[in-house]
Design an enzyme around this catalytic site. Structure first.
Site, mmCIF file in Angstrom:
data_model
loop_
_atom_site.group_PDB
_atom_site.id
_atom_site.type_symbol
_atom_site.label_atom_id
_atom_site.label_comp_id
_atom_site.label_asym_id
_atom_site.label_seq_id
_atom_site.Cartn_x
_atom_site.Cartn_y
_atom_site.Cartn_z
ATOM 1 N N ALA A 61 -21.304 -37.085 -17.497
ATOM 2 C CA ALA A 61 -22.065 -36.365 -18.521
ATOM 3 C C ALA A 61 -21.410 -35.035 -18.864
ATOM 4 C CB ALA A 61 -23.505 -36.143 -18.049
ATOM 5 N N GLU A 62 -20.970 -34.302 -17.849
ATOM 6 C CA GLU A 62 -20.323 -33.016 -18.108
ATOM 7 C C GLU A 62 -19.021 -33.208 -18.865
ATOM 8 O OE1 GLU A 62 -19.154 -28.746 -16.230
ATOM 9 O OE2 GLU A 62 -20.246 -30.172 -14.993
ATOM 10 N N ALA A 63 -18.274 -34.234 -18.503
ATOM 11 C CA ALA A 63 -17.008 -34.489 -19.193
ATOM 12 C C ALA A 63 -17.238 -34.749 -20.676
ATOM 13 C CB ALA A 63 -16.277 -35.661 -18.543
#
Length: 139
Positions: A61-63
């Site tokens: 998700a962060e990527a």
């Protein structure tokens, strides 16, 4: 007005996965200011009980959320840094491939926020995340 604004929108940054992304097996499927899509295998990203690790889902998700913010920021001659990530896990997975799709909630001059939906290849909804990035001058 800065040079980037005077010249109009710049060419978007092209996603270049980092070392962690490679270790997780993340593959970029689509990228634009409107959405970033990537996949990741469950195999190799599980916790002790054989389920998809929540940290792996959060890293995915962060990527995609950070990539989406950087694609946007780059069209304005800016870079970005993440300042907030939250994720809610709705269900687990033991096998297969998951897909994360980041779409903008807010694209501003100083910040960008994106929603990330994580789904299993069978269509089930696994997690929902939100990330906020500050737009900064490139170093």
């Amino acid at each position: 007005m800065d040079a980037a604004s005077a010249a109009g929108p710049l060419e978007p940054w092209r996603i270049s996965p980092g070392a962690l992304d490679d270790k997780l097996g993340i593959t970029v499927i689509e990228q634009s200011v409107a959405r970033v899509v990537a996949t990741m295998p469950v195999t190799g990203n599980t916790q002790s009980l054989g389920r998809l690790h929540g940290g792996a889902s959060a890293a995915l998700a962060e990527a995609v959320g950070s990539w989406a913010a950087l694609v946007y920021a780059s069209t304005h001659g800016r870079a970005c840094v993440g300042v907030d990530l939250n994720i809610t896990h709705h269900r687990g997975a033991r096998s297969g491939v998951i897909r994360a799709t980041a779409t903008p909630l807010h694209l501003g001059r100083r910040s960008a926020s994106h929603q990330i939906l994580i789904e299993h290849e069978d269509g089930s909804h696994l997690a929902t995340a939100r990330i906020t990035n500050f737009l900064i001058d490139p170093e």
